[in-house]
Design a protein around this motif. Structure first.
Motif, PDB file in Angstrom:
ATOM      1  N   ARG A   1     -22.239  -2.243  72.746  1.00  0.00           N
ATOM      2  CA  ARG A   1     -21.413  -1.051  72.911  1.00  0.00           C
ATOM      3  C   ARG A   1     -20.717  -0.669  71.601  1.00  0.00           C
ATOM      4  NH1 ARG A   1     -16.044  -0.515  76.702  1.00  0.00           N
ATOM      5  NH2 ARG A   1     -15.957   1.774  76.774  1.00  0.00           N
ATOM      6  N   VAL A   2     -20.626   0.643  71.357  1.00  0.00           N
ATOM      7  CA  VAL A   2     -19.884   1.185  70.217  1.00  0.00           C
ATOM      8  C   VAL A   2     -19.005   2.311  70.738  1.00  0.00           C
ATOM      9  CG1 VAL A   2     -20.017   2.400  68.016  1.00  0.00           C
ATOM     10  CG2 VAL A   2     -21.681   0.608  68.544  1.00  0.00           C
ATOM     11  N   THR A   3     -17.710   2.256  70.406  1.00  0.00           N
ATOM     12  CA  THR A   3     -16.803   3.322  70.807  1.00  0.00           C
ATOM     13  C   THR A   3     -16.046   3.835  69.589  1.00  0.00           C
ATOM     14  OG1 THR A   3     -14.999   1.782  71.318  1.00  0.00           O
ATOM     15  CG2 THR A   3     -16.480   2.392  73.119  1.00  0.00           C
ATOM     16  N   HIS A   4     -15.842   5.141  69.549  1.00  0.00           N
ATOM     17  CA  HIS A   4     -14.983   5.765  68.552  1.00  0.00           C
ATOM     18  C   HIS A   4     -13.982   6.616  69.318  1.00  0.00           C
ATOM     19  CE1 HIS A   4     -17.081   4.522  64.896  1.00  0.00           C
ATOM     20  NE2 HIS A   4     -18.207   4.706  65.557  1.00  0.00           N
ATOM     21  N   TRP A   5     -12.696   6.331  69.107  1.00  0.00           N
ATOM     22  CA  TRP A   5     -11.667   6.884  69.973  1.00  0.00           C
ATOM     23  C   TRP A   5     -12.067   6.536  71.413  1.00  0.00           C
ATOM     24  CZ3 TRP A   5     -13.191  11.087  66.344  1.00  0.00           C
ATOM     25  CH2 TRP A   5     -12.355  11.114  65.217  1.00  0.00           C
ATOM     26  N   ALA A   6     -12.180   7.495  72.286  1.00  0.00           N
ATOM     27  CA  ALA A   6     -12.583   7.210  73.669  1.00  0.00           C
ATOM     28  C   ALA A   6     -14.051   7.553  73.912  1.00  0.00           C
ATOM     29  CB  ALA A   6     -11.696   7.994  74.644  1.00  0.00           C
ATOM     30  N   PHE A   7     -14.788   7.827  72.836  1.00  0.00           N
ATOM     31  CA  PHE A   7     -16.179   8.237  72.981  1.00  0.00           C
ATOM     32  C   PHE A   7     -17.104   7.029  72.939  1.00  0.00           C
ATOM     33  CE2 PHE A   7     -14.398  11.947  70.447  1.00  0.00           C
ATOM     34  CZ  PHE A   7     -14.137  12.712  71.581  1.00  0.00           C
ATOM     35  N   ASP A   8     -17.955   6.894  73.944  1.00  0.00           N
ATOM     36  CA  ASP A   8     -19.014   5.887  73.915  1.00  0.00           C
ATOM     37  C   ASP A   8     -20.185   6.458  73.142  1.00  0.00           C
ATOM     38  OD1 ASP A   8     -18.584   3.320  75.259  1.00  0.00           O
ATOM     39  OD2 ASP A   8     -18.056   4.550  76.987  1.00  0.00           O
ATOM     40  N   MET A   9     -20.637   5.715  72.138  1.00  0.00           N
ATOM     41  CA  MET A   9     -21.685   6.203  71.247  1.00  0.00           C
ATOM     42  C   MET A   9     -23.029   5.576  71.586  1.00  0.00           C
ATOM     43  SD  MET A   9     -20.033   8.181  68.974  1.00  0.00           S
ATOM     44  CE  MET A   9     -21.068   8.213  67.490  1.00  0.00           C
TER      45      MET A   9
ATOM     46  N   LEU B   1     -20.434  11.964  65.270  1.00  0.00           N
ATOM     47  CA  LEU B   1     -18.983  11.970  65.402  1.00  0.00           C
ATOM     48  C   LEU B   1     -18.395  12.851  64.310  1.00  0.00           C
ATOM     49  CD1 LEU B   1     -16.810  10.380  67.146  1.00  0.00           C
ATOM     50  CD2 LEU B   1     -16.491   8.993  65.093  1.00  0.00           C
ATOM     51  N   VAL B   2     -17.484  13.752  64.684  1.00  0.00           N
ATOM     52  CA  VAL B   2     -16.796  14.605  63.722  1.00  0.00           C
ATOM     53  C   VAL B   2     -15.372  14.099  63.558  1.00  0.00           C
ATOM     54  CG1 VAL B   2     -15.892  16.919  63.298  1.00  0.00           C
ATOM     55  CG2 VAL B   2     -18.189  16.637  64.223  1.00  0.00           C
ATOM     56  N   ILE B   3     -15.021  13.736  62.315  1.00  0.00           N
ATOM     57  CA  ILE B   3     -13.678  13.248  61.997  1.00  0.00           C
ATOM     58  C   ILE B   3     -13.024  14.284  61.100  1.00  0.00           C
ATOM     59  CG2 ILE B   3     -12.313  11.351  61.065  1.00  0.00           C
ATOM     60  CD1 ILE B   3     -14.774   9.549  61.423  1.00  0.00           C
ATOM     61  N   PRO B   4     -12.095  15.082  61.624  1.00  0.00           N
ATOM     62  CA  PRO B   4     -11.478  16.150  60.827  1.00  0.00           C
ATOM     63  C   PRO B   4     -10.618  15.578  59.699  1.00  0.00           C
ATOM     64  CG  PRO B   4     -11.142  16.494  63.187  1.00  0.00           C
ATOM     65  CD  PRO B   4     -11.632  15.103  63.017  1.00  0.00           C
ATOM     66  N   PRO B   5     -10.297  16.408  58.715  1.00  0.00           N
ATOM     67  CA  PRO B   5      -9.431  15.958  57.619  1.00  0.00           C
ATOM     68  C   PRO B   5      -8.081  15.454  58.137  1.00  0.00           C
ATOM     69  CG  PRO B   5     -10.429  18.070  57.086  1.00  0.00           C
ATOM     70  CD  PRO B   5     -10.753  17.801  58.516  1.00  0.00           C
TER      71      PRO B   5
ATOM     72  N   TRP C   1     -14.378  22.722  63.127  1.00  0.00           N
ATOM     73  CA  TRP C   1     -14.493  21.313  62.757  1.00  0.00           C
ATOM     74  C   TRP C   1     -13.133  20.605  62.706  1.00  0.00           C
ATOM     75  CZ3 TRP C   1     -19.451  19.411  62.049  1.00  0.00           C
ATOM     76  CH2 TRP C   1     -20.465  20.375  61.932  1.00  0.00           C
ATOM     77  N   LEU C   2     -12.103  21.229  63.218  1.00  0.00           N
ATOM     78  CA  LEU C   2     -10.754  20.675  63.086  1.00  0.00           C
ATOM     79  C   LEU C   2     -10.326  19.829  64.286  1.00  0.00           C
ATOM     80  CD1 LEU C   2      -8.839  23.618  61.380  1.00  0.00           C
ATOM     81  CD2 LEU C   2      -9.928  21.614  60.347  1.00  0.00           C
ATOM     82  N   GLU C   3     -11.221  19.603  65.228  1.00  0.00           N
ATOM     83  CA  GLU C   3     -10.953  18.709  66.344  1.00  0.00           C
ATOM     84  C   GLU C   3     -11.955  17.560  66.310  1.00  0.00           C
ATOM     85  OE1 GLU C   3     -10.863  20.531  70.152  1.00  0.00           O
ATOM     86  OE2 GLU C   3      -9.472  22.120  69.559  1.00  0.00           O
ATOM     87  N   LYS C   4     -11.472  16.357  66.639  1.00  0.00           N
ATOM     88  CA  LYS C   4     -12.399  15.230  66.702  1.00  0.00           C
ATOM     89  C   LYS C   4     -13.348  15.448  67.873  1.00  0.00           C
ATOM     90  CE  LYS C   4      -8.792  12.445  68.974  1.00  0.00           C
ATOM     91  NZ  LYS C   4      -7.900  11.292  68.799  1.00  0.00           N
ATOM     92  N   ARG C   5     -14.626  15.298  67.607  1.00  0.00           N
ATOM     93  CA  ARG C   5     -15.648  15.614  68.598  1.00  0.00           C
ATOM     94  C   ARG C   5     -16.759  14.571  68.586  1.00  0.00           C
ATOM     95  NH1 ARG C   5     -16.202  21.030  70.049  1.00  0.00           N
ATOM     96  NH2 ARG C   5     -17.837  20.228  71.444  1.00  0.00           N
ATOM     97  N   HIS C   6     -17.400  14.437  69.719  1.00  0.00           N
ATOM     98  CA  HIS C   6     -18.566  13.566  69.863  1.00  0.00           C
ATOM     99  C   HIS C   6     -19.718  14.409  70.376  1.00  0.00           C
ATOM    100  CE1 HIS C   6     -20.959  11.007  72.825  1.00  0.00           C
ATOM    101  NE2 HIS C   6     -21.345  10.603  71.635  1.00  0.00           N
TER     102      HIS C   6
END
Length: 318
Positions: free
Chosen positions: A83-91, A97-101, A141-146
């Motif tokens: 398993r891989v998670t970024h924030w609450a997103f299961d990858m 994954l979009v990581i805004p400035p 692109w200013l919101e974290k997105r999966h």
């Protein structure tokens, strides 16, 4: 024209500390989660001020990043044993994954994994995504997105990314300006394909007749000469989406724009090889300059197109 400096470095990881520079130019706090000695590799590709980072490691880690820099990071999971998670997103592999400035990033890799990441300036987005206004707008692109990858598009991009690094490593010192632009677009295209594929169809915009659009594009390509032109450059230059471009080329030629551009690049290589001598250049140098990285597949494309291998064209023995 002056080219852009190309740098490719690959280092072996012998501990989790090596992942502090997991993304070139950005510091990441790393903690090892799984027992065992962390081993792996970390590669950075720099083309001018553009960078691609690819890492692979064999045990689980937790990563945290707090940044104040005004850079957008787009990451792709290439592979994962668990398993891989970024924030609450299961990858899943090939997900993006979009990581805004200036946004804190928190990731957990439960076991061995590999990833890719690029850093972009928000100001560059209009030129990169000129054919798709919904992606060219920095606000998008200013919101974290999966983004969940499409099985075909996402995995093809993930595989191609891993091929690009070793092939660019064989190119000494610098790329021509044209080749640098092509490879930057090719890398961004691989990384953001799942994002573009997630957009709903938008056929409401004005689309010139297929023949007129294709003729205008052919004039653009003629003005470009022998330099490689990426499909995203055409979309940006003419303000059309990929779907619209694909529809127009199929209507006129019966093939898509990617195939058409590949044929054009093959023709450029054929002309260059015919005008060169074996001691002046090599097939691999010309192929890479024109955007081909898999030499075996390139040779198949070339032979299918011209009935001879590129080495025969270069040596004049066909």
């Amino acid at each position: 024209m002056m080219g852009e400096h190309l740098s490719v470095s690959t280092s072996r990881l012998e501990g989790f500390e090596g992942l502090h520079q997991a993304v070139k130019g950005s510091h990441v706090d790393v903690m090892q989660l799984e027992r065992g000695r962390l081993r792996g590799t970390l590669s950075h590709v720099g083309i001018g001020d553009f960078s691609l980072s690819i890492g692979a490691f064999n045990v689980g880690v937790r990563t945290q990043r707090i940044s104040t820099e005004e850079k957008l990071i787009v990451g792709m999971l290439l592979s994962a044993k668990d398993r891989v998670t970024h924030w609450a997103f299961d990858m899943q592999p090939a997900d993006v994954l979009v990581i805004p400035p200036s946004v804190e990033h928190d990731g957990v890799f439960h076991s061995g994994s590999s990833y890719a990441a690029i850093r972009l300036d928000l100001a560059d987005l209009p030129s990169v995504f000129g054919g798709e206004p919904r992606l060219a707008d920095p606000e998008a692109w200013l919101e974290k997105r999966h983004y969940r990858a499409d099985d075909g598009v996402g995995m093809a991009g993930a595989q191609r990314l891993q091929q690009i690094v070793p092939h660019l490593a064989r190119q000494p010192g610098a790329l021509s300006e044209a080749s640098a632009e092509f490879w930057k677009r090719a890398i961004v295209d691989c990384m953001t394909a799942p994002v573009a594929a997630s957009l709903p169809r938008d056929d409401s915009g004005y689309l010139p007749s297929a023949m007129k659009l294709v003729r205008n594009i052919e004039e653009y390509l003629e003005a470009a000469g022998s330099r490689p032109v990426h499909v995203s450059e055409i979309c940006s230059a003419f303000g059309v989406s990929r779907r619209s471009l694909h529809r127009a080329f199929h209507e006129v030629f019966g093939i898509g724009p990617v195939t058409f551009l590949r044929h054009k690049r093959l023709c450029a290589i054929h002309s260059i090889l015919r005008q060169s001598r074996p001691k002046q250049t090599t097939v691999s140098e010309v192929a890479l300059e024109q955007g081909f990285i898999e030499l075996g597949r390139f040779a198949q494309y070339y032979r299918a197109m011209f009935g001879e291998y590129p080495s025969q064209t270069l040596s004049g023995t066909s």
